[in-house]
Design a protein around this motif. Structure first.
Motif, PDB file in Angstrom:
ATOM      1  N   THR A 264    -120.218 -38.099 -12.092  1.00  0.00           N
ATOM      2  CA  THR A 264    -119.944 -37.834 -13.416  1.00  0.00           C
ATOM      3  C   THR A 264    -120.846 -38.579 -14.399  1.00  0.00           C
ATOM      4  OG1 THR A 264    -117.475 -37.458 -12.705  1.00  0.00           O
ATOM      5  CG2 THR A 264    -118.142 -38.012 -15.192  1.00  0.00           C
ATOM      6  N   THR A 265    -121.144 -39.915 -13.743  1.00  0.00           N
ATOM      7  CA  THR A 265    -121.929 -40.670 -14.732  1.00  0.00           C
ATOM      8  C   THR A 265    -123.236 -40.159 -15.080  1.00  0.00           C
ATOM      9  OG1 THR A 265    -120.690 -42.802 -14.203  1.00  0.00           O
ATOM     10  CG2 THR A 265    -122.866 -43.117 -15.015  1.00  0.00           C
ATOM     11  N   TYR A 266    -124.047 -39.720 -13.759  1.00  0.00           N
ATOM     12  CA  TYR A 266    -125.235 -38.984 -13.755  1.00  0.00           C
ATOM     13  C   TYR A 266    -125.368 -37.827 -14.326  1.00  0.00           C
ATOM     14  CZ  TYR A 266    -126.403 -42.431 -10.115  1.00  0.00           C
ATOM     15  OH  TYR A 266    -126.715 -43.476  -9.425  1.00  0.00           O
ATOM     16  N   SER A 267    -124.239 -37.053 -14.288  1.00  0.00           N
ATOM     17  CA  SER A 267    -123.931 -35.675 -15.101  1.00  0.00           C
ATOM     18  C   SER A 267    -124.197 -36.031 -16.499  1.00  0.00           C
ATOM     19  CB  SER A 267    -122.821 -35.029 -14.764  1.00  0.00           C
ATOM     20  OG  SER A 267    -122.750 -33.870 -15.467  1.00  0.00           O
ATOM     21  N   VAL A 268    -123.410 -36.979 -17.005  1.00  0.00           N
ATOM     22  CA  VAL A 268    -123.256 -37.356 -18.483  1.00  0.00           C
ATOM     23  C   VAL A 268    -124.662 -37.704 -19.048  1.00  0.00           C
ATOM     24  CG1 VAL A 268    -122.396 -38.859 -20.222  1.00  0.00           C
ATOM     25  CG2 VAL A 268    -120.920 -37.839 -18.695  1.00  0.00           C
ATOM     26  N   LYS A 269    -125.297 -38.518 -18.040  1.00  0.00           N
ATOM     27  CA  LYS A 269    -126.600 -39.167 -18.413  1.00  0.00           C
ATOM     28  C   LYS A 269    -127.548 -38.123 -18.301  1.00  0.00           C
ATOM     29  CE  LYS A 269    -126.326 -43.857 -16.866  1.00  0.00           C
ATOM     30  NZ  LYS A 269    -126.512 -45.013 -15.940  1.00  0.00           N
ATOM     31  N   ARG A 270    -127.363 -37.133 -17.453  1.00  0.00           N
ATOM     32  CA  ARG A 270    -128.510 -35.931 -17.476  1.00  0.00           C
ATOM     33  C   ARG A 270    -128.275 -34.875 -18.705  1.00  0.00           C
ATOM     34  NH1 ARG A 270    -126.489 -32.469 -13.832  1.00  0.00           N
ATOM     35  NH2 ARG A 270    -126.570 -34.225 -12.345  1.00  0.00           N
ATOM     36  N   ARG A 271    -126.998 -34.617 -19.194  1.00  0.00           N
ATOM     37  CA  ARG A 271    -126.874 -33.826 -20.176  1.00  0.00           C
ATOM     38  C   ARG A 271    -127.175 -34.532 -21.471  1.00  0.00           C
ATOM     39  NH1 ARG A 271    -120.882 -31.617 -18.357  1.00  0.00           N
ATOM     40  NH2 ARG A 271    -121.808 -30.012 -16.927  1.00  0.00           N
ATOM     41  N   ARG A 272    -127.159 -36.019 -21.675  1.00  0.00           N
ATOM     42  CA  ARG A 272    -127.660 -36.627 -22.899  1.00  0.00           C
ATOM     43  C   ARG A 272    -129.000 -36.590 -23.063  1.00  0.00           C
ATOM     44  NH1 ARG A 272    -124.962 -41.918 -22.531  1.00  0.00           N
ATOM     45  NH2 ARG A 272    -122.926 -40.848 -23.000  1.00  0.00           N
ATOM     46  N   GLY A 273    -129.703 -36.657 -21.673  1.00  0.00           N
ATOM     47  CA  GLY A 273    -131.181 -36.506 -21.551  1.00  0.00           C
ATOM     48  C   GLY A 273    -131.708 -35.127 -21.890  1.00  0.00           C
ATOM     49  N   ASN A 274    -130.894 -34.030 -21.620  1.00  0.00           N
ATOM     50  CA  ASN A 274    -131.188 -32.761 -22.012  1.00  0.00           C
ATOM     51  C   ASN A 274    -131.092 -32.529 -23.494  1.00  0.00           C
ATOM     52  OD1 ASN A 274    -131.751 -31.920 -19.337  1.00  0.00           O
ATOM     53  ND2 ASN A 274    -129.888 -31.148 -19.066  1.00  0.00           N
ATOM     54  N   TYR A 275    -130.061 -33.214 -24.083  1.00  0.00           N
ATOM     55  CA  TYR A 275    -129.892 -33.225 -25.437  1.00  0.00           C
ATOM     56  C   TYR A 275    -130.792 -33.553 -26.181  1.00  0.00           C
ATOM     57  CZ  TYR A 275    -127.683 -34.114 -30.054  1.00  0.00           C
ATOM     58  OH  TYR A 275    -127.482 -33.913 -31.460  1.00  0.00           O
ATOM     59  N   GLU A 276    -131.301 -34.733 -25.872  1.00  0.00           N
ATOM     60  CA  GLU A 276    -132.402 -35.640 -26.666  1.00  0.00           C
ATOM     61  C   GLU A 276    -133.802 -34.885 -26.584  1.00  0.00           C
ATOM     62  OE1 GLU A 276    -132.527 -38.215 -28.413  1.00  0.00           O
ATOM     63  OE2 GLU A 276    -130.273 -38.345 -28.028  1.00  0.00           O
ATOM     64  N   TYR A 277    -133.975 -33.992 -25.247  1.00  0.00           N
ATOM     65  CA  TYR A 277    -135.157 -33.412 -24.882  1.00  0.00           C
ATOM     66  C   TYR A 277    -134.994 -32.077 -26.014  1.00  0.00           C
ATOM     67  CZ  TYR A 277    -138.583 -30.063 -22.676  1.00  0.00           C
ATOM     68  OH  TYR A 277    -139.453 -29.282 -22.797  1.00  0.00           O
TER      69      TYR A 277
END
Length: 137
Positions: free
Chosen positions: A26-39
């Motif tokens: 869950t933590t990795y998924s949130v971080k991945r989505r946050r990174g995708n949003y920043e990208y």
């Protein structure tokens, strides 16, 4: 009782997952989505910058095309005056037919160049209108 006797050797299994212990997915998924949003934000900003650059280039090209058109019109005007003087010289006998033909050819060439510059100006104006969302018809 028949069902119990018939299924005596069978086992039922219940799987229950607790999200607290899911190996940090869950933590990795949130971080991945946050990174995708920043990208996506950076990609959007880059696209906006490129569009602004294209708009500036279109404006500069429009101004350059206008200046070239004015220059070609001035040259055509000067060649028209020169050609009229050469026609008068030819009528008085001071100019040969070959020189008159060369003068006429230069004037016709300048006229074609002026028309080409005008068409180029129209194309640049249409491009500028496109970038500014101005309808042409």
């Amino acid at each position: 009782s028949k069902q119990l006797n018939g299924n005596m050797g069978e086992y039922e299994r219940v799987n229950w997952t607790i999200p607290i212990f899911n190996r940090m997915s869950t933590t990795y998924s949130v971080k991945r989505r946050r990174g995708n949003y920043e990208y996506a934000k950076l990609a959007h900003e880059q696209t906006r910058i490129e569009v602004e650059k294209e708009m500036r280039m279109a404006w500069l090209e429009l101004n350059a095309a206008y200046q070239e058109y004015l220059s070609s019109e001035a040259q055509l005007s000067a060649l028209n005056i020169s050609h009229m003087a050469n026609v008068r010289k030819f009528d008085m006998g001071n100019l040969s037919a070959l020189e008159l033909q060369a003068s006429s050819s230069k004037r016709a060439n300048a006229d074609a160049v002026a028309i080409g510059k005008l068409l180029q100006l129209y194309v640049k104006q249409i491009e500028w209108n496109y970038y500014n969302n101005i309808k042409i018809w």
